[in-house]
Write an enzyme that holds these catalytic residues in place. Structure first.
Site, PDB file in Angstrom:
ATOM      1  N   LEU A   1       3.878   2.909  -2.723  1.00  0.00           N
ATOM      2  CA  LEU A   1       2.337   2.339  -2.206  1.00  0.00           C
ATOM      3  C   LEU A   1       1.627   2.966  -1.421  1.00  0.00           C
ATOM      4  O   LEU A   1       0.633   2.859  -0.865  1.00  0.00           O
ATOM      5  CB  LEU A   1       2.553   0.856  -2.191  1.00  0.00           C
ATOM      6  CG  LEU A   1       2.586  -0.046  -3.350  1.00  0.00           C
ATOM      7  CD1 LEU A   1       2.554  -1.501  -2.829  1.00  0.00           C
ATOM      8  CD2 LEU A   1       1.512   0.188  -4.389  1.00  0.00           C
ATOM      9  N   ARG A   2       2.425   4.089  -0.675  1.00  0.00           N
ATOM     10  CA  ARG A   2       2.110   4.976   0.328  1.00  0.00           C
ATOM     11  C   ARG A   2       0.613   5.546   0.205  1.00  0.00           C
ATOM     12  O   ARG A   2      -0.032   5.954   1.014  1.00  0.00           O
ATOM     13  CB  ARG A   2       3.089   5.813   1.264  1.00  0.00           C
ATOM     14  CG  ARG A   2       4.136   4.853   1.936  1.00  0.00           C
ATOM     15  CD  ARG A   2       4.693   6.199   2.704  1.00  0.00           C
ATOM     16  NE  ARG A   2       5.926   5.248   3.448  1.00  0.00           N
ATOM     17  CZ  ARG A   2       7.092   5.501   3.471  1.00  0.00           C
ATOM     18  NH1 ARG A   2       7.455   6.199   2.126  1.00  0.00           N
ATOM     19  NH2 ARG A   2       7.973   4.720   3.921  1.00  0.00           N
ATOM     20  N   GLY A   3       0.711   5.883  -1.082  1.00  0.00           N
ATOM     21  CA  GLY A   3      -0.308   6.833  -1.517  1.00  0.00           C
ATOM     22  C   GLY A   3      -1.855   6.004  -1.523  1.00  0.00           C
ATOM     23  O   GLY A   3      -2.830   6.643  -0.904  1.00  0.00           O
TER      24      GLY A   3
END
Length: 311
Positions: free
Chosen positions: A248-250
């Site tokens: 979910l860093r994107g």
């Protein structure tokens, strides 16, 4: 590269910038120029202040720290250690600040980050994410703020950064040697003008620098108030799903960078255009490379953006 650095200056929570590119393309020059361009900051927020030491004057201001981390740096030099001189001479356990303490409030720059030992890179990324450095050694326990923008650069010919480490950088850019004649001639002219008369060159660009400075200051002041509507959050998540970004860093980076870009533009709300402009910077280093896929990650992101626009 310049856009990525401006975004990181507006909102350090984006997570730093990774710059890969050819040698001699101005990577380190651009980072140092941005640090020098930023307005002086309160002394109380910069560097390391030992417990019990006199507090800086409330109105005192200092240049934004810019710390170079050499490739051969030991872990003690990076995180800090026991001050042996004071320990042996006075019998006092005192903390000797490391590079992380000196970088607090500014920039920590690592040239050829792909040649740095993995455990040092891991340590740097953890501290950059938490904003705090904890040192536990030789009976010493110290916890101090270490909030900085981490900027790494490297030449892909000398080895790639491990994907799990590269993913921890917020933004990633690829810098190539200019291939058009006009750009190369302009670079020669500017370098020559600076070498002949640095003062006159700086004066000629002073107005442009002030304009950039005002833009950064406006962005910093307004970034917290920029709204990210739910349809834009859904757009960011849909894009990450479409290109196959892991984790979910994107999405988080897309949201923060789009908000910072909107603040730089002086608008109160994130739009689809903001997401499209920063998507390659935020996602290109988070994609898995298919064995049979000869297209670059940026091309895949652009195709996914086109498909979103057409939907």
């Amino acid at each position: 590269m310049k856009l990525a650095l401006l975004l990181a200056a507006v909102d350090p929570r984006i997570g730093g910038v990774m710059v890969f590119g050819d040698r001699g393309t101005g990577k380190s020059t651009a980072v140092r120029a941005l640090a020098a361009l930023l307005p002086p900051m309160p002394a109380a927020l910069a560097g390391f202040h030992a417990e019990g030491a006199p507090a800086p004057e409330p109105r005192a201001r200092v240049p934004v720290p810019f710390i170079d981390l050499p490739l051969g740096a030991t872990e003690d030099r990076v995180v800090g250690a026991l001050d042996l001189e004071r320990a042996l001479g006075a019998g006092v356990k005192a903390f000797e600040p490391g590079l992380l303490a000196r970088a607090n409030g500014g920039f920590l720059y690592i040239d050829e980050v792909n040649l740095l030992e993995d455990h040092i890179v891991d340590l740097l990324l953890d501290v950059a994410a938490s904003g705090e450095n904890v040192v536990e050694r030789e009976g010493l326990s110290v916890r101090h703020p270490a909030r900085f923008v981490l900027v790494g650069s490297g030449n892909p010919e000398e080895g790639e950064l491990r994907p799990q480490l590269l993913d921890r950088f917020g933004l990633s850019v690829d810098v190539r040697t200019p291939q058009d004649l006009a750009s190369r001639v302009e670079i020669l002219k500017r370098c020559d003008a600076f070498e002949r008369n640095p003062e006159a060159f700086a004066e000629a660009w002073q107005a442009a620098e002030k304009k950039t400075l005002k833009r950064i200051a406006r962005g910093r002041a307004g970034v917290a108030a920029v709204a990210v509507p739910e349809p834009m959050l859904a757009r960011a998540a849909t894009l990450c799903m479409a290109v196959g970004a892991d984790g979910l860093r994107g999405e988080l980076t897309l949201m923060r960078a789009a908000r910072a870009l909107a603040a730089l533009d002086g608008v109160a709300m994130v739009t689809a255009d903001h997401i499209a402009r920063i998507a390659p910077l935020a996602l290109r280093h988070r994609l898995r490379r298919g064995v049979l896929d000869e297209t670059g990650s940026t091309v895949r992101i652009e195709r996914a953006l086109d498909a979103l626009a057409a939907a």
